[in-house]
Design a protein around this motif. Sequence first.
Motif, PDB file in Angstrom:
ATOM      1  N   HIS A 174      -3.068   2.273 -10.625  1.00 10.54           N
ATOM      2  CA  HIS A 174      -2.282   1.571 -11.561  1.00 10.54           C
ATOM      3  C   HIS A 174      -2.206   0.198 -11.241  1.00 10.54           C
ATOM      4  O   HIS A 174      -1.769  -0.619 -12.134  1.00 10.54           O
ATOM      5  N   ASN A 175      -2.190  -0.132 -10.020  1.00 11.20           N
ATOM      6  CA  ASN A 175      -1.654  -1.436  -9.326  1.00 11.20           C
ATOM      7  C   ASN A 175      -2.409  -1.491  -8.218  1.00 11.20           C
ATOM      8  O   ASN A 175      -2.977  -0.426  -7.363  1.00 11.20           O
ATOM      9  N   ALA A 176      -2.264  -2.756  -7.373  1.00  8.85           N
ATOM     10  CA  ALA A 176      -2.822  -3.174  -6.179  1.00  8.85           C
ATOM     11  C   ALA A 176      -2.025  -3.167  -4.939  1.00  8.85           C
ATOM     12  O   ALA A 176      -2.207  -3.340  -3.835  1.00  8.85           O
ATOM     13  N   ASN A 177      -0.670  -2.699  -5.264  1.00 11.31           N
ATOM     14  CA  ASN A 177       0.353  -2.637  -4.233  1.00 11.31           C
ATOM     15  C   ASN A 177      -0.025  -1.735  -2.980  1.00 11.31           C
ATOM     16  O   ASN A 177       0.116  -2.041  -1.801  1.00 11.31           O
ATOM     17  N   ASN A 178      -0.536  -0.594  -3.007  1.00 18.20           N
ATOM     18  CA  ASN A 178      -0.919   0.234  -2.195  1.00 18.20           C
ATOM     19  C   ASN A 178      -2.567   0.193  -2.006  1.00 18.20           C
ATOM     20  O   ASN A 178      -3.212   1.538  -1.487  1.00 18.20           O
ATOM     21  N   LEU A 179      -3.052  -0.644  -2.316  1.00 20.54           N
ATOM     22  CA  LEU A 179      -4.838  -0.516  -2.236  1.00 20.54           C
ATOM     23  C   LEU A 179      -5.423  -0.332  -0.856  1.00 20.54           C
ATOM     24  O   LEU A 179      -6.031   0.472  -0.709  1.00 20.54           O
ATOM     25  N   ALA A 180      -4.670  -1.013   0.030  1.00 20.94           N
ATOM     26  CA  ALA A 180      -5.194  -1.074   1.569  1.00 20.94           C
ATOM     27  C   ALA A 180      -4.873   0.818   1.922  1.00 20.94           C
ATOM     28  O   ALA A 180      -5.788   1.258   2.582  1.00 20.94           O
TER      29      ALA A 180
END
Length: 244
Positions: free
Chosen positions: A36-42
């Motif tokens: 839902h967002n890129a905060n935890n993409l890594a």
Amino acid sequence: MNIDVIQVLLVDDDAGLRDLLRAFFQQRGIEFSVLHNANNLANRLALERPSIVILDVMMPGVDGLTALKNLRASGDDIPVIMLTALADDVDRVVGLELGADDFIGKPFTPLELFARIKAVLRHHSGRMPAAAPARQDIYWFGRFRLDLGARVLYCDDKRMKLPHASYALLEVFVTRPMEILSRGRLLDLLYGPDADITERGMDLSVWRLRRLLTEDPSQPCMIQTVRGVGYMFVPSEIEREDSP
């Protein structure tokens, strides 16, 4: 390319778009997951390695361009297509220079996105055949040394930091000295025939590379403009050193 093995990760805060694309890809038997967002993409990529990431530019928290920059800075070269509602070509150029493989503007059809995904994956799979011998070509020009094997540029033996797209553009120029390259030819060499970037965007990329290479702003840059045609790389001196 076998589409049955494609795994897509969509990073977008638009629930409607997530549901639409999930239905489209799952109907075709393609693995599809979302963030839902890129905060935890890594962290997600450390646990799950999709074939490609579809990354929205405008999101709360960590925006898409920042997430892409962080990915490339960590050395992760996973294919990425950016989604954007922005019409400004400069934003597309920034994304490509940060290491995006393609951009697609909203609104778009799932079929168009699917075609872009297949094109990007074909490009990645064809970059270097598995059996191709390793090369360690080194090009010298002025105070600079470009090591193609290590993909590193040095100035007076000091390693320089180059954005992904600037390095790719420099490699095109250095390996084609004294060759006139039209903007269309540069776009084709860098991004392929279906790149969603204009010649104006190419001019911006050249301008940024010139700033990195200019030793004295009062002197002409090695990348010369050929009026009405394109650009030519004219180093004061150039040598090529091939490692055994």
